[in-house]
Motif scaffolding. Structure first.
Motif, mmCIF file in Angstrom:
data_model
loop_
_atom_site.group_PDB
_atom_site.id
_atom_site.type_symbol
_atom_site.label_atom_id
_atom_site.label_comp_id
_atom_site.label_asym_id
_atom_site.label_seq_id
_atom_site.Cartn_x
_atom_site.Cartn_y
_atom_site.Cartn_z
ATOM 1 N N PHE A 1 -58.507 -10.933 39.305
ATOM 2 C CA PHE A 1 -57.897 -9.648 39.198
ATOM 3 C C PHE A 1 -56.234 -9.987 39.281
ATOM 4 N N VAL A 2 -55.951 -10.515 40.485
ATOM 5 C CA VAL A 2 -54.556 -10.857 40.638
ATOM 6 C C VAL A 2 -53.894 -11.620 39.482
ATOM 7 N N LEU A 3 -54.626 -12.484 38.867
ATOM 8 C CA LEU A 3 -54.232 -13.380 37.516
ATOM 9 C C LEU A 3 -54.290 -12.274 36.438
ATOM 10 N N ALA A 4 -55.016 -11.427 36.440
ATOM 11 C CA ALA A 4 -55.125 -10.685 35.325
ATOM 12 C C ALA A 4 -53.741 -9.394 35.527
ATOM 13 N N ARG A 5 -53.416 -9.065 36.855
ATOM 14 C CA ARG A 5 -52.116 -8.511 37.026
ATOM 15 C C ARG A 5 -50.794 -9.050 36.625
ATOM 16 N N VAL A 6 -50.786 -10.544 37.139
ATOM 17 C CA VAL A 6 -49.860 -11.220 36.755
ATOM 18 C C VAL A 6 -49.477 -11.386 35.269
ATOM 19 N N PHE A 7 -50.551 -11.646 34.526
ATOM 20 C CA PHE A 7 -50.343 -11.724 33.013
ATOM 21 C C PHE A 7 -49.987 -10.345 32.493
ATOM 22 N N HIS A 8 -50.382 -9.377 32.997
ATOM 23 C CA HIS A 8 -50.095 -7.993 32.569
ATOM 24 C C HIS A 8 -48.656 -7.885 32.768
ATOM 25 N N VAL A 9 -48.208 -8.126 33.908
ATOM 26 C CA VAL A 9 -46.889 -7.816 33.970
ATOM 27 C C VAL A 9 -45.752 -8.824 33.577
ATOM 28 N N LEU A 10 -46.347 -10.085 33.116
ATOM 29 C CA LEU A 10 -45.409 -11.038 32.352
ATOM 30 C C LEU A 10 -45.489 -10.542 30.922
ATOM 31 N N GLY A 11 -46.939 -9.822 30.399
ATOM 32 C CA GLY A 11 -46.802 -9.558 29.011
ATOM 33 C C GLY A 11 -45.914 -8.281 28.669
ATOM 34 N N VAL A 12 -45.898 -7.266 29.800
ATOM 35 C CA VAL A 12 -45.017 -6.257 29.577
ATOM 36 C C VAL A 12 -43.473 -6.797 29.668
ATOM 37 N N VAL A 13 -43.228 -7.435 30.481
ATOM 38 C CA VAL A 13 -41.656 -7.746 30.695
ATOM 39 C C VAL A 13 -41.325 -8.484 29.376
ATOM 40 N N ALA A 14 -42.050 -9.499 28.904
ATOM 41 C CA ALA A 14 -41.601 -9.954 27.723
ATOM 42 C C ALA A 14 -41.665 -9.142 26.511
ATOM 43 N N TRP A 15 -42.795 -8.254 26.329
ATOM 44 C CA TRP A 15 -42.921 -7.431 25.216
ATOM 45 C C TRP A 15 -41.911 -6.212 25.065
ATOM 46 N N ILE A 16 -41.723 -5.356 26.420
ATOM 47 C CA ILE A 16 -40.862 -4.403 26.319
ATOM 48 C C ILE A 16 -39.333 -4.984 26.561
ATOM 49 N N GLY A 17 -39.150 -5.908 27.174
ATOM 50 C CA GLY A 17 -37.789 -6.588 27.027
ATOM 51 C C GLY A 17 -37.413 -6.860 25.704
ATOM 52 N N GLY A 18 -38.191 -7.499 25.211
ATOM 53 C CA GLY A 18 -37.841 -7.648 23.682
ATOM 54 C C GLY A 18 -37.685 -6.600 22.870
ATOM 55 N N VAL A 19 -38.435 -5.681 22.868
ATOM 56 C CA VAL A 19 -38.144 -4.434 22.434
ATOM 57 C C VAL A 19 -36.792 -3.683 22.704
ATOM 58 N N ALA A 20 -36.311 -3.839 24.033
ATOM 59 C CA ALA A 20 -35.050 -3.298 24.479
ATOM 60 C C ALA A 20 -33.950 -4.143 23.897
ATOM 61 N N PHE A 21 -34.153 -5.612 23.711
ATOM 62 C CA PHE A 21 -33.180 -6.403 23.076
ATOM 63 C C PHE A 21 -33.053 -6.036 21.709
ATOM 64 N N VAL A 22 -34.047 -5.896 20.862
ATOM 65 C CA VAL A 22 -34.127 -5.598 19.506
ATOM 66 C C VAL A 22 -33.190 -4.190 19.303
ATOM 67 N N THR A 23 -33.407 -3.310 20.267
ATOM 68 C CA THR A 23 -33.033 -1.704 20.173
ATOM 69 C C THR A 23 -31.591 -1.863 20.581
ATOM 70 N N THR A 24 -31.263 -2.341 21.680
ATOM 71 C CA THR A 24 -29.819 -2.189 22.375
ATOM 72 C C THR A 24 -28.844 -3.485 21.806
ATOM 73 N N VAL A 25 -29.451 -4.636 21.171
ATOM 74 C CA VAL A 25 -28.497 -5.515 21.070
ATOM 75 C C VAL A 25 -28.421 -5.975 19.659
ATOM 76 N N LEU A 26 -29.594 -6.118 19.203
ATOM 77 C CA LEU A 26 -29.869 -6.825 17.664
ATOM 78 C C LEU A 26 -29.467 -5.757 16.758
ATOM 79 N N LEU A 27 -30.100 -4.662 16.655
ATOM 80 C CA LEU A 27 -30.039 -3.688 15.525
ATOM 81 C C LEU A 27 -28.413 -3.183 15.561
ATOM 82 N N PRO A 28 -27.865 -2.714 16.918
ATOM 83 C CA PRO A 28 -26.328 -2.599 16.606
ATOM 84 C C PRO A 28 -25.397 -3.746 15.989
ATOM 85 N N ALA A 29 -25.906 -4.841 16.462
ATOM 86 C CA ALA A 29 -24.898 -5.868 15.898
ATOM 87 C C ALA A 29 -25.207 -6.168 14.464
#
Length: 159
Positions: free
Chosen positions: A7-35
């Protein structure tokens, strides 16, 4: 491995997945597309967008799978499926809705429809195409950040 360790390992993977995924969406939205929108030549804009966004799409597909699998594992482990029937757990509904939307976009709509549609629109009206895609990304990012905030608050007992 004991079940609580899984369960703890699943939570770790869950949080890491969210960070990489939504962080990437934030980068595309706020940095890449405006540039990209500031590039002078429309051909450069479209070419660079398709090259960079295509690479991010692979990361997004992997991280949405990791996030979904780990999230559903945690629900199963906790025997928490009944939370979908309780409005006090609306944050689980929101997280699931965000995951479903992105999964549909990344695995179905983008490869079958959106990629070709965007390419054709960008060739006809580049400025409109990039405004539209940035607006869609901003909406998805806003909903995603609300889901992250709700998930963190809910996982720590704030209903």
């Amino acid at each position: 491995m004991q079940s609580t360790d899984a369960f703890v390992l699943a939570r770790v993977f869950h949080v890491l997945g969210v960070v990489a995924w939504i962080g990437g969406v934030a980068f595309v939205t706020t940095v890449l597309l405006p540039a990209l929108r500031k590039l002078e030549r429309a051909e450069d804009r479209l070419t660079l967008f398709e090259r960079l966004e295509g690479r991010f799409a692979l990361q997004a597909r992997i991280t949405t799978l990791v996030t979904g699998l780990s999230g559903f594992y945690m629900l199963h482990f906790l025997q928490a499926w009944s939370r979908y029937a309780d409005l006090h757990y609306a944050w689980i509904h929101l997280m699931t809705a965000v995951w479903v939307i992105f999964t549909l976009v990344l695995f179905v709509l983008e490869p079958l429809v959106l990629h070709r549609w965007f390419h054709q629109l960008a060739q006809r009206d580049d400025a409109r195409a990039f405004r539209l895609v940035q607006r869609m990304h901003a909406i998805l990012l806003t909903i995603s950040l609300a889901a992250v905030a709700g998930g963190v608050a809910g996982a720590h007992g704030w209903l």
